[in-house]
Design a protein around this motif. Structure first.
Motif, PDB file in Angstrom:
ATOM      1  N   MET A 128      28.859   2.008   0.498  1.00 25.29           N
ATOM      2  CA  MET A 128      28.983   1.906   1.941  1.00 25.29           C
ATOM      3  C   MET A 128      27.643   1.766   2.671  1.00 25.29           C
ATOM      4  O   MET A 128      27.608   1.593   3.899  1.00 25.29           O
ATOM      5  N   THR A 129      26.544   1.849   1.924  1.00 26.56           N
ATOM      6  CA  THR A 129      25.232   1.838   2.556  1.00 26.56           C
ATOM      7  C   THR A 129      24.297   0.868   1.863  1.00 26.56           C
ATOM      8  O   THR A 129      24.592   0.349   0.795  1.00 26.56           O
ATOM      9  N   SER A 130      23.164   0.640   2.469  1.00 23.99           N
ATOM     10  CA  SER A 130      22.126  -0.195   1.872  1.00 23.99           C
ATOM     11  C   SER A 130      20.921   0.669   1.518  1.00 23.99           C
ATOM     12  O   SER A 130      20.762   1.781   2.044  1.00 23.99           O
ATOM     13  N   LYS A 131      20.098   0.163   0.650  1.00 27.16           N
ATOM     14  CA  LYS A 131      18.922   0.916   0.223  1.00 27.16           C
ATOM     15  C   LYS A 131      17.999   1.157   1.416  1.00 27.16           C
ATOM     16  O   LYS A 131      17.593   0.213   2.100  1.00 27.16           O
ATOM     17  N   LYS A 187      14.986  19.458  -3.339  1.00 34.33           N
ATOM     18  CA  LYS A 187      13.979  18.813  -2.504  1.00 34.33           C
ATOM     19  C   LYS A 187      13.455  17.562  -3.193  1.00 34.33           C
ATOM     20  O   LYS A 187      13.554  17.434  -4.403  1.00 34.33           O
ATOM     21  N   GLY A 188      12.936  16.660  -2.391  1.00 37.47           N
ATOM     22  CA  GLY A 188      12.306  15.486  -2.967  1.00 37.47           C
ATOM     23  C   GLY A 188      12.806  14.170  -2.390  1.00 37.47           C
ATOM     24  O   GLY A 188      13.601  14.118  -1.453  1.00 37.47           O
ATOM     25  N   MET A 189      12.326  13.078  -2.991  1.00 39.54           N
ATOM     26  CA  MET A 189      12.638  11.742  -2.504  1.00 39.54           C
ATOM     27  C   MET A 189      14.111  11.402  -2.653  1.00 39.54           C
ATOM     28  O   MET A 189      14.675  10.674  -1.838  1.00 39.54           O
ATOM     29  N   LYS A 190      14.761  11.914  -3.703  1.00 41.72           N
ATOM     30  CA  LYS A 190      16.177  11.613  -3.902  1.00 41.72           C
ATOM     31  C   LYS A 190      17.011  12.214  -2.771  1.00 41.72           C
ATOM     32  O   LYS A 190      17.975  11.603  -2.292  1.00 41.72           O
ATOM     33  N   VAL A 191      16.623  13.407  -2.323  1.00 42.94           N
ATOM     34  CA  VAL A 191      17.307  14.045  -1.194  1.00 42.94           C
ATOM     35  C   VAL A 191      17.036  13.243   0.083  1.00 42.94           C
ATOM     36  O   VAL A 191      17.938  13.020   0.895  1.00 42.94           O
ATOM     37  N   ARG A 192      15.817  12.780   0.240  1.00 38.32           N
ATOM     38  CA  ARG A 192      15.469  11.986   1.419  1.00 38.32           C
ATOM     39  C   ARG A 192      16.298  10.705   1.475  1.00 38.32           C
ATOM     40  O   ARG A 192      16.761  10.289   2.534  1.00 38.32           O
ATOM     41  N   GLU A 193      16.505  10.079   0.315  1.00 40.37           N
ATOM     42  CA  GLU A 193      17.334   8.871   0.268  1.00 40.37           C
ATOM     43  C   GLU A 193      18.783   9.201   0.631  1.00 40.37           C
ATOM     44  O   GLU A 193      19.435   8.464   1.391  1.00 40.37           O
ATOM     45  N   LEU A 194      19.296  10.302   0.089  1.00 39.85           N
ATOM     46  CA  LEU A 194      20.653  10.738   0.420  1.00 39.85           C
ATOM     47  C   LEU A 194      20.790  10.901   1.928  1.00 39.85           C
ATOM     48  O   LEU A 194      21.759  10.422   2.543  1.00 39.85           O
ATOM     49  N   GLN A 195      19.838  11.570   2.540  1.00 38.05           N
ATOM     50  CA  GLN A 195      19.896  11.822   3.975  1.00 38.05           C
ATOM     51  C   GLN A 195      19.839  10.528   4.775  1.00 38.05           C
ATOM     52  O   GLN A 195      20.554  10.367   5.776  1.00 38.05           O
ATOM     53  N   SER A 239       0.809  -1.211   0.000  1.00 34.40           N
ATOM     54  CA  SER A 239       0.000   0.000   0.000  1.00 34.40           C
ATOM     55  C   SER A 239       0.842   1.260   0.000  1.00 34.40           C
ATOM     56  O   SER A 239       0.322   2.342  -0.089  1.00 34.40           O
ATOM     57  N   LYS A 240       2.142   1.132   0.094  1.00 39.30           N
ATOM     58  CA  LYS A 240       3.005   2.324   0.033  1.00 39.30           C
ATOM     59  C   LYS A 240       2.905   2.950  -1.339  1.00 39.30           C
ATOM     60  O   LYS A 240       3.005   2.270  -2.355  1.00 39.30           O
ATOM     61  N   PRO A 241       2.680   4.260  -1.405  1.00 38.75           N
ATOM     62  CA  PRO A 241       2.558   4.918  -2.708  1.00 38.75           C
ATOM     63  C   PRO A 241       3.766   4.658  -3.588  1.00 38.75           C
ATOM     64  O   PRO A 241       4.901   4.676  -3.133  1.00 38.75           O
ATOM     65  N   ALA A 242       3.497   4.439  -4.879  1.00 32.38           N
ATOM     66  CA  ALA A 242       4.577   4.085  -5.809  1.00 32.38           C
ATOM     67  C   ALA A 242       5.629   5.175  -5.906  1.00 32.38           C
ATOM     68  O   ALA A 242       6.816   4.900  -6.048  1.00 32.38           O
ATOM     69  N   ASP A 243       5.193   6.439  -5.815  1.00 33.69           N
ATOM     70  CA  ASP A 243       6.161   7.523  -5.989  1.00 33.69           C
ATOM     71  C   ASP A 243       7.018   7.744  -4.755  1.00 33.69           C
ATOM     72  O   ASP A 243       7.846   8.624  -4.719  1.00 33.69           O
ATOM     73  N   ASP A 244       6.828   6.906  -3.714  1.00 38.99           N
ATOM     74  CA  ASP A 244       7.658   7.028  -2.524  1.00 38.99           C
ATOM     75  C   ASP A 244       8.875   6.131  -2.583  1.00 38.99           C
ATOM     76  O   ASP A 244       9.655   6.062  -1.651  1.00 38.99           O
ATOM     77  N   LYS A 245       9.055   5.397  -3.674  1.00 36.14           N
ATOM     78  CA  LYS A 245      10.217   4.537  -3.794  1.00 36.14           C
ATOM     79  C   LYS A 245      11.462   5.378  -4.044  1.00 36.14           C
ATOM     80  O   LYS A 245      11.483   6.240  -4.913  1.00 36.14           O
ATOM     81  N   PRO A 246      12.526   5.150  -3.255  1.00 36.56           N
ATOM     82  CA  PRO A 246      13.740   5.949  -3.466  1.00 36.56           C
ATOM     83  C   PRO A 246      14.395   5.630  -4.788  1.00 36.56           C
ATOM     84  O   PRO A 246      14.289   4.513  -5.303  1.00 36.56           O
ATOM     85  N   SER A 247      15.071   6.609  -5.330  1.00 40.25           N
ATOM     86  CA  SER A 247      15.761   6.416  -6.594  1.00 40.25           C
ATOM     87  C   SER A 247      16.940   5.473  -6.429  1.00 40.25           C
ATOM     88  O   SER A 247      17.653   5.505  -5.436  1.00 40.25           O
ATOM     89  N   SER A 248      17.171   4.626  -7.418  1.00 39.22           N
ATOM     90  CA  SER A 248      18.292   3.696  -7.362  1.00 39.22           C
ATOM     91  C   SER A 248      19.440   4.159  -8.244  1.00 39.22           C
ATOM     92  O   SER A 248      20.427   3.474  -8.399  1.00 39.22           O
TER      93      SER A 248
END
Length: 266
Positions: free
Chosen positions: A125-128, A66-74, A34-43
């Motif tokens: 150095m990190t995981s998704k 701003k956006g999901m890509k920044v959230r993934e970076l953080q 049920s997680k919205p599709a656009d909430d998937k972090p960029s790979s």
């Protein structure tokens, strides 16, 4: 007999529930489809070798983005202990500082911008990040409403997205982040109704305040939690649905009536 049962319900509700001192507050069931599709972090970007030349100078992310890509970076910077704030999807000063620190430690130019070389190093150095990592501090998008939330006046509570949405005739009126019980004291799932409200409720069982309490299942209630506001998802309730935004729950308390439906679902 009926009077005895009714008295038992009142006593259980008065006891209430509050925050637990234990960590590991997130519901044990992982987020589902049920997680919205656009909430998937960029790979992207991906690859096995670090680029060089002009391409390496091209910033993928920089201050102001701003956006999901920044959230993934953080979230990835938090994994390697270069950022201690929760991801918020906004590339501000603290993120710039974290990126510079990460770059300097690895002998890269300390630009504070994420170029392909910096990104590749971080990926190795990190995981998704998972959903709860991306939204460790809250503000997550609400899950798709359960069909049982689409008629009438409903407190629509999703364990998948950790949100409560106040809905009237299928339309969202207000949304708040929520926290649930631990594995040992889980928040019950199902369809309930608001039995009664208590503006300045105090738990007799745990000797702690439960402001703006709206009881829906014996001693379990939706209520404001100062602990949730202070500690976020590092704590848990004893089964109640905790809200940390006092202004919003005050508004919600005014709108909700005894008898309104409560739906708790994955």
């Amino acid at each position: 007999m009926r009077r005895v049962l009714a008295a038992a319900v009142v006593v259980a509700a008065a006891a209430g529930c509050t925050v637990s001192g234990s960590a590991g507050s997130a519901p044990t069931k992982p987020p589902g489809s049920s997680k919205p599709a656009d909430d998937k972090p960029s790979s992207t970007p991906s690859g096995t070798q670090e680029p060089d030349g002009p391409e390496a100078q091209s910033a993928l992310l920089s201050e102001g983005d701003k956006g999901m890509k920044v959230r993934e970076l953080q979230a990835r910077l938090r994994q390697v202990a270069w950022l201690f704030e929760y991801p918020d999807g906004s590339y501000g000063g603290s993120t710039v500082k974290a990126v510079k620190g990460f770059q300097g430690k690895r002998g890269l130019p300390e630009t504070g911008e994420v170029d392909p070389v910096t990104w590749e190093r971080l990926l190795k150095m990190t995981s998704k990040p998972g959903f709860f990592e991306l939204y460790a501090g809250g503000d997550q998008p609400a899950a798709k409403p359960d069909p049982r939330c689409l008629e009438g006046r409903v407190l629509c509570i999703s364990k998948t997205s950790r949100t409560l949405v106040w809905m009237v005739d299928g339309k969202a009126q207000l949304q708040v982040d929520v926290r649930f019980g631990s594995e040992m004291t889980p928040t019950r799932e199902g369809v309930f109704k608001v039995d009664f409200k208590s503006r300045n409720h105090h738990s007799t069982l745990y000797d702690t305040p439960m402001p703006y309490a709206m009881f829906f299942s014996r001693g379990q209630a939706v209520h404001y939690s100062s602990d949730f506001k202070a500690r976020g998802y590092t704590g848990a309730s004893h089964g109640c649905v905790n809200v940390r935004d006092e202004a919003k729950i005050a508004s919600l308390f005014q709108q909700v009536k005894a008898g309104d439906k409560v739906v708790v679902y994955w």
